[in-house]
Design a protein around this motif. Sequence first.
Motif, short mmCIF file in Angstrom:
data_model
loop_
_atom_site.label_atom_id
_atom_site.label_comp_id
_atom_site.label_asym_id
_atom_site.label_seq_id
_atom_site.Cartn_x
_atom_site.Cartn_y
_atom_site.Cartn_z
N VAL A 147 21.24 6.09 -1.72
CA VAL A 147 22.03 6.63 -2.39
C VAL A 147 21.05 6.70 -3.76
O VAL A 147 21.64 7.88 -4.35
N HIS A 148 19.92 6.17 -3.05
CA HIS A 148 18.85 7.04 -4.34
C HIS A 148 19.33 6.70 -6.03
O HIS A 148 18.55 7.63 -6.81
N ASP A 149 20.49 5.12 -6.55
CA ASP A 149 21.07 5.08 -7.53
C ASP A 149 20.73 3.49 -8.14
O ASP A 149 20.84 3.12 -7.84
N PRO A 150 19.84 3.88 -8.87
CA PRO A 150 19.37 2.19 -8.98
C PRO A 150 20.64 1.50 -10.19
O PRO A 150 20.42 0.23 -9.73
N LYS A 151 21.39 1.56 -10.00
CA LYS A 151 22.35 1.35 -11.30
C LYS A 151 23.64 1.64 -10.39
O LYS A 151 24.14 1.14 -10.55
N ALA A 152 23.05 2.10 -9.11
CA ALA A 152 24.54 1.94 -7.49
C ALA A 152 24.84 -0.01 -7.47
O ALA A 152 23.67 -0.51 -7.37
N ARG A 153 26.10 0.02 -7.88
CA ARG A 153 26.30 -1.06 -6.90
C ARG A 153 26.83 -1.28 -6.01
O ARG A 153 27.46 -0.55 -5.33
N ILE A 154 26.13 -2.16 -4.99
CA ILE A 154 26.71 -2.57 -3.41
C ILE A 154 26.77 -3.55 -3.18
O ILE A 154 26.69 -4.64 -3.18
N VAL A 155 28.09 -3.59 -2.45
CA VAL A 155 29.31 -4.68 -2.65
C VAL A 155 29.36 -5.50 -1.16
O VAL A 155 29.91 -4.56 -0.58
N PHE A 156 28.51 -6.40 -0.32
CA PHE A 156 29.24 -6.59 1.05
C PHE A 156 30.20 -7.94 0.51
O PHE A 156 30.49 -8.11 -0.14
N ILE A 157 31.65 -6.91 1.03
CA ILE A 157 32.17 -7.72 1.87
C ILE A 157 33.13 -8.12 3.03
O ILE A 157 33.40 -7.19 3.68
N PRO A 158 33.02 -9.82 3.73
CA PRO A 158 32.74 -10.33 4.93
C PRO A 158 34.49 -10.00 5.38
O PRO A 158 35.46 -9.88 4.37
N ARG A 159 34.62 -9.86 5.83
CA ARG A 159 35.73 -9.86 6.50
C ARG A 159 37.23 -10.79 6.38
O ARG A 159 38.37 -10.22 5.84
N GLU A 160 36.31 -12.28 6.37
CA GLU A 160 37.54 -13.11 6.08
C GLU A 160 37.64 -12.72 3.97
O GLU A 160 39.19 -13.09 3.84
N ASP A 161 37.40 -12.65 3.43
CA ASP A 161 37.47 -12.25 1.67
C ASP A 161 38.20 -11.32 2.03
O ASP A 161 39.31 -10.66 1.27
N ALA A 162 38.22 -9.88 3.01
CA ALA A 162 38.65 -9.02 3.01
C ALA A 162 40.77 -9.54 3.37
O ALA A 162 41.71 -8.73 3.10
N LEU A 163 40.42 -10.04 4.22
CA LEU A 163 41.64 -10.81 4.69
C LEU A 163 42.38 -11.30 4.00
O LEU A 163 44.02 -11.16 3.06
#
Length: 306
Positions: free
Chosen positions: A87-103
């Motif tokens: 991404v090369h963008d320090p302001k970008a937000r990267i959020v990991f979403i586990p499959r359990e939370d997605a369900l």
Amino acid sequence: MRGWFRQHRFALGSALIHLRKSPGGFLLNVFVVAIALSLPFAGLTMLDNVRPMSEQMSVAPEISVFMKIDTPRAQASGLAGEMRKIVHDPKARIVFIPREDALESLKSKSGLADVLNTLGDNPLPDSYVLKLNAFNTATEAQEVDAVAELLRQLPGVESAQVDSAWVKRLAALLGVLRLVLLLLAITLGVAVIAVVFNTIRLQVMTQRDEISISKLIGATDTFIHRPFYYTGALLGLCAGALALGGVALALQPLNTAIAEFARLYASEFQMTPLAPLPMAGLLALSAGLGLIGAFLCVQRHLASVN
């Protein structure tokens, strides 16, 4: 300095005297030039009104990255660092979403909890959501697409989907409109110069004897040319003012129609005239086009007058 002002005051007065001798022809030319200027002026007014609305609609784009269903959790959750390098963008937000939370989120938002429970195993993969900076141009939108393509090549990634595609379409549309308006303005600017050129040429022909006498008594070329320059500039200035006034008047019935349409979307959008500073710039541009037309005509036709 006083002599310089005196000369220009005399040239302006001379131009006004000749205009009063044939006001009908001058007003007709002003009207013709105003019609030509009104089209690009109206386009600028429209873009100026749409620009704030487009900036408000330019939400931050998101890239949804879906992992393969059989990707181990440790491998899936450890890709955030690799994504940050892409991404090369320090302001970008990267959020990991586990499959359990997605369900669980899908159950709460869709109202299909009972149906999803009948599926048994969780069919959703682990995923990431990358929230980037907002973009307003097609070039910036293409950069987001390039980032998504690199994300698809990471190990364990099934797909990467760019959201907010409508923002790209809006940015592309505004870019096309700006280009069309620029081409239209150039074309009509040439037409304005041609009208002023012809107007000054006719004035030179009617004042041919007067110009010859002025040269015989020692008048310089600059002294003779200056009133014609003022005539061209006045023609452009008056036409620009008339065009801006016509566009402002046209906004009244247009806003009536827009209000009915905007209410369907719970909006109070209204078209407004340009701010004073852009208006002053357009008036200066109109006068400049008139001056250019007069200059070209004077250089071509007055040289042949003895």
